[in-house]
Design a protein around this motif. Structure first.
Motif, PDB file in Angstrom:
ATOM      1  N   GLN A  68       0.813  -1.211   0.000  1.00 27.85           N
ATOM      2  CA  GLN A  68       0.000   0.000   0.000  1.00 27.85           C
ATOM      3  C   GLN A  68       0.851   1.268   0.000  1.00 27.85           C
ATOM      4  OE1 GLN A  68      -3.559   0.062  -0.354  1.00 27.85           O
ATOM      5  NE2 GLN A  68      -2.804   2.076  -0.980  1.00 27.85           N
ATOM      6  N   PRO A  69       1.934   1.348   0.786  1.00 28.14           N
ATOM      7  CA  PRO A  69       2.778   2.550   0.688  1.00 28.14           C
ATOM      8  C   PRO A  69       3.345   2.764  -0.719  1.00 28.14           C
ATOM      9  CG  PRO A  69       3.295   1.347   2.698  1.00 28.14           C
ATOM     10  CD  PRO A  69       2.353   0.486   1.912  1.00 28.14           C
ATOM     11  N   LEU A  70       3.696   1.676  -1.403  1.00 28.94           N
ATOM     12  CA  LEU A  70       4.190   1.812  -2.772  1.00 28.94           C
ATOM     13  C   LEU A  70       3.091   2.309  -3.708  1.00 28.94           C
ATOM     14  CD1 LEU A  70       6.505  -1.310  -3.113  1.00 28.94           C
ATOM     15  CD2 LEU A  70       7.191   1.069  -3.459  1.00 28.94           C
ATOM     16  N   PHE A  71       1.881   1.776  -3.555  1.00 30.00           N
ATOM     17  CA  PHE A  71       0.763   2.267  -4.353  1.00 30.00           C
ATOM     18  C   PHE A  71       0.521   3.754  -4.083  1.00 30.00           C
ATOM     19  CE2 PHE A  71      -1.057  -2.048  -5.354  1.00 30.00           C
ATOM     20  CZ  PHE A  71      -1.195  -1.829  -6.708  1.00 30.00           C
ATOM     21  N   ILE A  74       3.354   5.760  -5.757  1.00 28.85           N
ATOM     22  CA  ILE A  74       3.322   5.686  -7.216  1.00 28.85           C
ATOM     23  C   ILE A  74       2.157   6.485  -7.784  1.00 28.85           C
ATOM     24  CG2 ILE A  74       2.863   4.103  -9.139  1.00 28.85           C
ATOM     25  CD1 ILE A  74       4.679   2.082  -7.606  1.00 28.85           C
ATOM     26  N   THR A  75       0.976   6.354  -7.182  1.00 28.16           N
ATOM     27  CA  THR A  75      -0.178   7.075  -7.729  1.00 28.16           C
ATOM     28  C   THR A  75      -0.071   8.580  -7.479  1.00 28.16           C
ATOM     29  OG1 THR A  75      -1.433   6.501  -5.705  1.00 28.16           O
ATOM     30  CG2 THR A  75      -1.770   5.140  -7.663  1.00 28.16           C
ATOM     31  N   GLU A  76       0.686   8.983  -6.468  1.00 24.27           N
ATOM     32  CA  GLU A  76       0.890  10.413  -6.220  1.00 24.27           C
ATOM     33  C   GLU A  76       1.914  11.024  -7.179  1.00 24.27           C
ATOM     34  OE1 GLU A  76       2.057  10.710  -2.161  1.00 24.27           O
ATOM     35  OE2 GLU A  76       0.105  10.082  -1.368  1.00 24.27           O
ATOM     36  N   THR A  77       2.886  10.222  -7.596  1.00 22.43           N
ATOM     37  CA  THR A  77       4.016  10.784  -8.351  1.00 22.43           C
ATOM     38  C   THR A  77       4.090  10.322  -9.799  1.00 22.43           C
ATOM     39  OG1 THR A  77       5.458   8.975  -7.605  1.00 22.43           O
ATOM     40  CG2 THR A  77       5.413  10.967  -6.247  1.00 22.43           C
ATOM     41  N   HIS A 107     -10.707   2.166  -5.601  1.00 17.30           N
ATOM     42  CA  HIS A 107     -11.227   2.838  -6.788  1.00 17.30           C
ATOM     43  C   HIS A 107     -10.413   4.072  -7.171  1.00 17.30           C
ATOM     44  CE1 HIS A 107     -15.555   1.009  -6.714  1.00 17.30           C
ATOM     45  NE2 HIS A 107     -14.605   0.101  -6.686  1.00 17.30           N
ATOM     46  N   GLN A 108     -10.074   4.908  -6.204  1.00 13.77           N
ATOM     47  CA  GLN A 108      -9.400   6.163  -6.527  1.00 13.77           C
ATOM     48  C   GLN A 108      -8.037   5.923  -7.158  1.00 13.77           C
ATOM     49  OE1 GLN A 108      -8.934   8.827  -3.219  1.00 13.77           O
ATOM     50  NE2 GLN A 108      -7.883  10.396  -4.411  1.00 13.77           N
ATOM     51  N   GLN A 109      -7.263   5.005  -6.575  1.00 19.21           N
ATOM     52  CA  GLN A 109      -5.930   4.750  -7.122  1.00 19.21           C
ATOM     53  C   GLN A 109      -6.014   3.977  -8.435  1.00 19.21           C
ATOM     54  OE1 GLN A 109      -3.889   3.060  -3.650  1.00 19.21           O
ATOM     55  NE2 GLN A 109      -2.941   5.051  -3.316  1.00 19.21           N
ATOM     56  N   THR A 110      -7.025   3.149  -8.577  1.00 21.14           N
ATOM     57  CA  THR A 110      -7.256   2.503  -9.873  1.00 21.14           C
ATOM     58  C   THR A 110      -7.473   3.553 -10.957  1.00 21.14           C
ATOM     59  OG1 THR A 110      -8.260   0.549  -8.840  1.00 21.14           O
ATOM     60  CG2 THR A 110      -8.735   0.920 -11.170  1.00 21.14           C
ATOM     61  N   ARG A 111      -8.269   4.564 -10.630  1.00 26.08           N
ATOM     62  CA  ARG A 111      -8.552   5.626 -11.596  1.00 26.08           C
ATOM     63  C   ARG A 111      -7.282   6.370 -11.993  1.00 26.08           C
ATOM     64  NH1 ARG A 111     -11.809   6.968 -15.427  1.00 26.08           N
ATOM     65  NH2 ARG A 111     -13.585   6.338 -14.132  1.00 26.08           N
ATOM     66  N   VAL A 112      -6.429   6.669 -11.026  1.00 24.22           N
ATOM     67  CA  VAL A 112      -5.175   7.376 -11.315  1.00 24.22           C
ATOM     68  C   VAL A 112      -4.305   6.555 -12.261  1.00 24.22           C
ATOM     69  CG1 VAL A 112      -3.022   8.251 -10.341  1.00 24.22           C
ATOM     70  CG2 VAL A 112      -5.184   8.697  -9.171  1.00 24.22           C
ATOM     71  N   LEU A 113      -4.130   5.283 -11.936  1.00 21.59           N
ATOM     72  CA  LEU A 113      -3.275   4.426 -12.759  1.00 21.59           C
ATOM     73  C   LEU A 113      -3.847   4.252 -14.163  1.00 21.59           C
ATOM     74  CD1 LEU A 113      -2.176   1.656 -10.227  1.00 21.59           C
ATOM     75  CD2 LEU A 113      -0.679   3.222 -11.443  1.00 21.59           C
TER      76      LEU A 113
END
Length: 219
Positions: A68-71, A74-77, A107-113
């Motif tokens: 989760q910290p890696l996700f 990654i999704t922030e940067t 859902h939110q991080q899926t959308r970013v990726l």
């Protein structure tokens, strides 16, 4: 600490027990204090000078706590594609494939990726990110993006192919009617040919599975 300092007098009688206990805590027990400190470094990448080595350490320890910290990082940067992002993507891919428990992305991080992956201007690191999404993001967001991408004839061929793979991997034959509908309306020759082959392969695979099940019942 230099590596030579660690090995100095390693086998001295007064040092053996202490060093073996230390190695046991780190390598076997996987001391959570070490895990917490590595998570902190994942969250603060600017503190790390050699990202290749740090990523290799994280991969070697192979802890679910790192996922989760890696996700998050990654999704922030990812949209800025910092120079170290590819190593972290590779590390995340290895972790989600290597941990015992199945990990599903929110859902939110899926959308970013996915917004980054299916963008026509997507970056060169998208191949690894694409694999990670297929492994971890079976949810309403990925389903909607995959459906829209397959139906959007303006998108590049490789993005529509990825969406086709995603729907099939996550939902098997569920969206066969959608595939057939798109096939009937498709104007792009290359995608139309590939989609027809994909539909045939799915149908044949389903028939083979059914035949194997019948054979199993008869034996």
């Amino acid at each position: 600490m230099a590596i030579d300092d660690f090995y100095t007098h390693f086998n001295d009688l007064s040092s053996v027990t202490q060093r073996v206990d230390l190695l046991w805590e780190i390598l076997v027990k996987k001391d959570q204090r070490l895990t917490r400190r590595l998570v902190y470094l994942i969250k603060h990448p600017l503190l790390v000078e050699n990202h290749n080595r740090f990523a290799a350490v994280v991969r070697e320890l192979n802890q679910e706590a790192f996922i989760q910290p890696l996700f998050d990082l990654i999704t922030e940067t990812l949209p800025q594609e910092p120079e170290w992002i590819y190593e972290y993507l590779l590390t995340l891919e290895g972790l989600v494939n290597g941990v015992d428990k199945s990990f599903q992305l929110g859902h939110q991080q899926t959308r970013v990726l996915l917004d980054w992956i299916v963008s026509p201007e997507r970056g060169s690191k998208s191949g690894v990110a694409s694999k990670i999404v297929l492994q971890t993001a079976k949810n309403d967001v990925s389903k909607r993006v995959f459906i829209d991408s397959i139906q959007n004839s303006i998108l590049p061929f490789n993005i529509r192919l990825y969406a086709l793979q995603g729907l099939t991997q996550h939902y098997d034959l569920t969206y066969m009617p959608l595939f057939e509908q798109v096939l009937a309306q498709e104007q792009n020759y290359d995608f139309k040919r590939l989609l027809a082959e994909h539909i045939d392969n799915l149908g044949n695979s389903h028939k083979d599975t059914g035949n194997h099940q019948i054979d199993d019942r008869l034996t």
